[in-house]
Design a protein around this motif. Structure first.
Motif, short mmCIF file in Angstrom:
data_model
loop_
_atom_site.label_atom_id
_atom_site.label_comp_id
_atom_site.label_asym_id
_atom_site.label_seq_id
_atom_site.Cartn_x
_atom_site.Cartn_y
_atom_site.Cartn_z
N PRO A 166 34.35 51.05 44.30
CA PRO A 166 33.37 52.13 44.59
C PRO A 166 32.06 51.55 45.14
O PRO A 166 31.33 52.23 45.84
N GLY A 167 31.73 50.32 44.81
CA GLY A 167 30.50 49.72 45.34
C GLY A 167 30.59 48.22 45.26
O GLY A 167 31.57 47.68 44.76
N PRO A 168 29.59 47.51 45.79
CA PRO A 168 29.62 46.04 45.76
C PRO A 168 29.62 45.52 44.33
O PRO A 168 28.95 46.08 43.45
N VAL A 169 30.40 44.50 44.09
CA VAL A 169 30.47 43.91 42.76
C VAL A 169 30.21 42.42 42.88
O VAL A 169 30.91 41.73 43.61
N PRO A 170 29.22 41.91 42.18
CA PRO A 170 28.91 40.48 42.27
C PRO A 170 30.01 39.62 41.65
O PRO A 170 30.77 40.09 40.80
N ALA A 171 30.04 38.36 42.06
CA ALA A 171 31.11 37.45 41.64
C ALA A 171 31.18 37.33 40.12
O ALA A 171 32.27 37.28 39.53
N ASP A 172 30.03 37.30 39.46
CA ASP A 172 30.04 37.16 38.01
C ASP A 172 30.75 38.32 37.34
O ASP A 172 31.49 38.14 36.36
N ASP A 173 30.53 39.49 37.89
CA ASP A 173 31.19 40.65 37.31
C ASP A 173 32.70 40.55 37.45
O ASP A 173 33.45 40.96 36.57
N VAL A 174 33.12 40.01 38.58
CA VAL A 174 34.56 39.85 38.79
C VAL A 174 35.12 38.94 37.70
O VAL A 174 36.18 39.21 37.13
N THR A 175 34.38 37.88 37.41
CA THR A 175 34.82 36.98 36.34
C THR A 175 34.94 37.74 35.02
O THR A 175 35.93 37.60 34.29
N ASP A 176 33.96 38.55 34.74
CA ASP A 176 34.01 39.34 33.50
C ASP A 176 35.20 40.28 33.48
O ASP A 176 35.92 40.38 32.49
N LEU A 177 35.38 40.94 34.61
CA LEU A 177 36.49 41.89 34.70
C LEU A 177 37.80 41.17 34.46
O LEU A 177 38.67 41.63 33.71
N ARG A 178 37.95 40.03 35.09
CA ARG A 178 39.18 39.26 34.97
C ARG A 178 39.44 38.93 33.49
O ARG A 178 40.54 39.07 32.98
N ARG A 179 38.37 38.49 32.83
CA ARG A 179 38.52 38.12 31.43
C ARG A 179 38.92 39.34 30.59
O ARG A 179 39.89 39.30 29.82
N LEU A 180 38.20 40.42 30.78
CA LEU A 180 38.48 41.63 29.99
C LEU A 180 39.92 42.09 30.19
O LEU A 180 40.64 42.39 29.24
N VAL A 181 40.31 42.16 31.45
CA VAL A 181 41.64 42.67 31.76
C VAL A 181 42.71 41.78 31.14
O VAL A 181 43.68 42.27 30.56
#
Lengths: 340, 340
Positions: A166-181
Motif C-alpha cells: 500500500p505504501g513505501p516500506v523501509p528495509a528495516d520494516d521488511v526485516t521485522d516483517l520477515r521475522r514476525l511472519v
DNA sequence: TCCTGGCACTCGACTGTAACGAGTGCCAGT
DNA sequence: ACTGGCACTCGTTACAGTCGAGTGCCAGGA
C-alpha cells in the motif's frame, strides 16, 4: 449369477488376449492359446453367460468378444495378481531417479520415467501444499513498494508471488516483517495457517499494520486458495499407440481433458490413505474420459502422503503391469523425498 | 519463371481456398469464388505453370491443386498482408492478461490465450535467464549443512536449488555469504556471471572458502548451464481439428516433438531482433515436424527481447491471421512485463 | 448334469464391376 | 492471349458376390 472357476478363467483369458492383440477374441483362438481343457463349444456357452452378466460384449454379431468396463473391473479386483517388476525395470527406476537435484527435477524425471515404463500418459502431482508445512518465508524487496514473497515448504516446493504494498516500506520494516511472519508460520501446516495469518495481522505493531494486512491477503490467496496444486504431464504421444482403435478414433476429448489441471487432480490427486486406485472407463466422472482408465496412487516420504501420481490410458491396458509400475515408482519417489 | 500478376492472384486464391475448405481446389470453383475475370481454362493454364514452378501440386491426377510448402512461402512473403485483429480479439487479449499476479500466471494465461485465439498449439518460452539480470539472491538455511539458493531475476523469474554444503555453516556465515554474493552479482546479467562467480570464490575470506566454492558450483550449474530455459505449452487438442487430414493421419510425431523442450526452444526461441519468424513445413530442422508450420516472435519489455512465443499447426494454416495474433499477444505481454 | 461335435446362420471384410463426376490437358477458333 | 469444347483420367460411391471367423443351438455321449 453363478460364475464358476472356469468362467472366470475364460474371462481372464479374454482380457489378457484382448489387451495384447487388440482384437476381439473368439472361442477357437481362446482354447488354442490357453490350456482351458475344454472345447470351443463349451467356451462359447461360458461366453454367453459372461455376456449376459455384462462382463463381455460383441462389437457386432459374428465377431469375437471384448471385455466391458465391468469385465475389466472384475479382472482387476479378482483375477489378477500384481505383476512383479522385472530387474531391468527396477534398474531403470533407480537409474532415472538418482541424481535429481531439485524437487522440480524429481517430478520431471518421475513423470517421464512413468510414461516410458508404462507407455501411457503419466501424471505427477507436485507435493500438495495443503499437506506441507512452511519451512521458511522470505521477503525480498523489489522496490520500495514491492516485495517478492517466497515460501519454501518442507517438501521442497517453492512458491513465490509479487506483493504490491500500500505504501513505501523501509528495509528495516521488511526485516521485522520477515521475522514476525516466520515466527508465527514456520513449521505450521499450510492447512492450519488461516487463523495464524489472522493473528499476525492483529498482533502486528501499528506502523506495520497496513503492510501486514496486504501481506496476509496475498499469503492466504496464493498459498492456500489459488492454484495451490501443480501438475506435471508426459507421454501424450503414447495415446497414439494402437492407432485410433482405442478412443474410438478421436484423441480430441482426451487431449482436452489432459489440459485441465482440475480434471487431472481429481483423477490422480490422493484421497484415501495409500491404496492404489484404478478407475476403469466411465467409472471416472468425466465424459471426455469415458474411454480411458486411470491407475493412480499416493506418494510421500515415509508413510505420509503428500501427493498423487499415476498413468492414464485406454481401458484396454495392462492393469497388473501398470499397477505394479505405478506403485514401485511411488515408493522410490517417497524414499527420495524422505532423504531430503 | 515469369509469374505475372494474375498467376500470383491465382496462387493466392488457391491458398486461401485450401486453407478454409481443406480440399484441393479446382479451376472452376476458383473462378466462381474469386473475381479473376477470366475463364476456368485460362486459370488451368496458369495452374500448369504454377505447378511446374513447384508452388502447387496435385494430390492425384484429376484432383484439384494444393499449395506446396514453397507455395505457402511465396504466399506469406509476397501475397498476404497481416490481417488486422478484430476488436473482439483485442478485447479478449486485454481481458485475458489483466489481473495476472505472477510471472507464472502471465505465462500460463498467455499460452492459453494464444491457443484459444489461433486454435493452434501455443508455445511460450519463459523469459530467458541468459537475457535476464540478477535482482536478488537469497540463501535460506534448511539445515546446518543445507541451503536453499533462490535467485530472483529482473524478469520476475525465480529459480531455486538445494545446495548440499561440505560441512555445517553457522547462521552468521550464511548472512555473510548472502551479502557477499549479492554485492557481487546483483544487477549483473546472467550471461556475465561466470567470471564474477569465479572472483567470488577467490575473494572469499578463508573460513568461507569451501562453502563458497560449493555455492559457486551450484550457481554456475543451475543458473547458467542446466535447464535454464522453461517452456509452457497449450492447445494440443487443436491438433485434432481437421480430423487427421493434416499431419497425414498420425499425430504421433508431432506429439513426440512437442514433449522435447529442446525442440520447442529451437522453434520459438528468439534469435534475430524482433522479426516475426515463419517456418513452413520442412523448413524447420525436425523430421517429426515436416508437416507442421510455426509462427513465432520475440517478446520483452520495451524494445529488448527476453523470450519467444508462437504457435504451431498444420502447414495449411491461416498465416496472416496467426502472424497478426502472435505479434499482438507478444506486444501485450511485453507491455505487461514492462510494468513490473 | 455337463461336455462335445456338428450344423446352419450372421455379418463384417474383401473383391470386382460399373456408373459418376470433378478436374485436367489440349486444341482450334476468335 | 483468351475461350469454349472435348476427350481422358482417376478417385469416389454403390452394389453384388464371396469368404470366413465366429456364433447359437441341438442332439448325442460320458
Amino acid at each position: 449369477m453363478g460364475l464358476d472357476d472356469r468362467k472366470l478363467a475364460v474371462l481372464r483369458a479374454i482380457v489378457e488376449d484382448y489387451v495384447s492383440t487388440q482384437e476381439p477374441v473368439g472361442s477357437k483362438a481362446l482354447v488354442e492359446r490357453h490350456q482351458l481343457g475344454v472345447s470351443p463349444a463349451t467356451v462359447r456357452n461360458d461366453m454367453a453367460v459372461l455376456e449376459e452378466e455384462g462382463y463381455i460384449r460383441q462389437p457386432h454379431t459374428s465377431a469375437g468378444r471384448v471385455p466391458t468396463d465391468r469385465g475389466y473391473r472384475l479382472f482387476v479386483d479378482r483375477l489378477s495378481r500384481v505383476k512383479p517388476l522385472s530387474p531391468a525395470e527396477r534398474r531403470a527406476i533407480e537409474r532415472f531417479l538418482v541424481g535429481a537435484v531439485d524437487l522440480d527435477d524429481v517430478v520431471h524425471r518421475t513423470v517421464r520415467l512413468l510414461a516410458q515404463l508404462t507407455r501411457q500418459v503419466a501424471v505427477v502431482q507436485y507435493p500438495s501444499l495443503a499437506r506441507s508445512s512452511v519451512r521458511h518465508l522470505e521477503l525480498v524487496p523489489i522496490s520500495t513498494t514491492r516485495l517478492m514473497l517466497v515460501m519454501i515448504a518442507d517438501t521442497g516446493r517453492v512458491e513465490q508471488r509479487l506483493v504490491e504494498l500500500p505504501g513505501p516500506v523501509p528495509a528495516d520494516d521488511v526485516t521485522d516483517l520477515r521475522r514476525l511472519v516466520n515466527e508465527k508460520l514456520a513449521g505450521a501446516r499450510l492447512s492450519d495457517t488461516p487463523p495464524l495469518v489472522q493473528a499476525l495481522v492483529e498482533e502486528a505493531p501499528p506502523e506495520l499494520r497496513p503492510t501486514m494486512t496486504t501481506l496476509a491477503t496475498v499469503l492466504l490467496e496464493t498459498l492456500v486458495e489459488r492454484h495451490e496444486e501443480r501438475i506435471a504431464l508426459a507421454g501424450t504421444a503414447n495415446l497414439t499407440r494402437g492407432g485410433l482403435l482405442d478412443f474410438q478414433g478421436s484423441l480430441r476429448p482426451i487431449l482436452e481433458a489432459l489440459e485441465e489441471e482440475v480434471v487431472l487432480l481429481k483423477l490422480i490427486g490422493e484421497t484415501e490413505p495409500s491404496t492404489t486406485r484404478v478407475l476403469i472407463g466411465d467409472e471416472n466422472e468425466f465424459d471426455n474420459l469415458r474411454a480411458a482408465s486411470v491407475v493412480s496412487t499416493g506418494y510421500g516420504p515415509g508413510a505420509t502422503i503428500v501427493g498423487g501420481l499415476g498413468v492414464l490410458g485406454p481401458t484396454r491396458m495392462d492393469y497388473p503391469g501398470n499397477i505394479a509400475t505405478v506403485r514401485a515408482v511411488a515408493r522410490y519417489v517417497g524414499e527420495l523425498l524422505a532423504q531430503n
